[in-house]
Design an enzyme around this catalytic site. Structure first.
Site: not given
Length: 173
Positions: A64-66
């Site tokens: 999700v951060c990516d």
């Protein structure tokens, strides 16, 4: 003593404690000191006079951060006059490596690993994990917070449209 906000968000369904105050739209943006990829220090004052979107992620090395960072990088290319910052506790070296591998070059990644200065100033430091919770802040040219989202479940995506609209509106003000 740093304020603790228990159960403010969940991580994989479990309540966690956030360190620092809850920032709200209308607040004066707190100062912070973080590290750039070259290990130089960066503060809020370094981007004074510009509209800023600050995208906060636990770690660039997670799905999700990516995706969140890639999305804001894409948006940054279309937002003239807006500086986009992504802050995590990843080491500056890891952030630099990740940006190179991901082709991310329209935003600046910054590391809060050393002091959790940003995390405790903006109320996004997760006490139990020493990570930052997922959040998005928009700060106007006068260092006023005009948009805030603390994502209730750390593993979920933030709203992408609302901070972009808030940044565009702040540009016009």
């Amino acid at each position: 003593m740093t304020q603790e906000r228990q159960g403010a968000v969940t991580f994989k369904g479990n309540p966690v404690t956030l360190l620092g105050p809850e920032i709200k739209a209308g607040d004066q943006a707190p100062d912070f000191t973080v590290l750039a990829n070259d290990l130089s220090t960066v503060t809020l004052n370094d981007s004074k006079g510009t509209v800023r979107i600050i995208s906060v992620v636990p770690s660039l090395d997670t799905g999700v951060c990516d995706l969140q960072t890639r999305r804001f990088n894409e948006e940054a290319s279309k937002l003239e006059g807006v500086k986009v910052l992504t802050i995590s506790v990843d080491l500056p070296f890891a952030q630099k490596r990740w940006c190179g591998a991901a082709g991310v070059d329209n935003l600046q990644t910054l590391s809060d690993h050393r002091e959790l200065s940003f995390g405790t100033a903006y109320g996004v430091a997760i006490k139990e994990l020493r990570l930052l919770t997922r959040a998005v802040f928009v700060i106007d040219k006068n260092d006023k917070v005009v948009y805030v989202e603390y994502v209730p479940e750390v593993t979920n995506h933030p709203d992408y449209e609302a901070p972009i609209l808030a940044a565009k509106k702040a540009l016009e003000a």
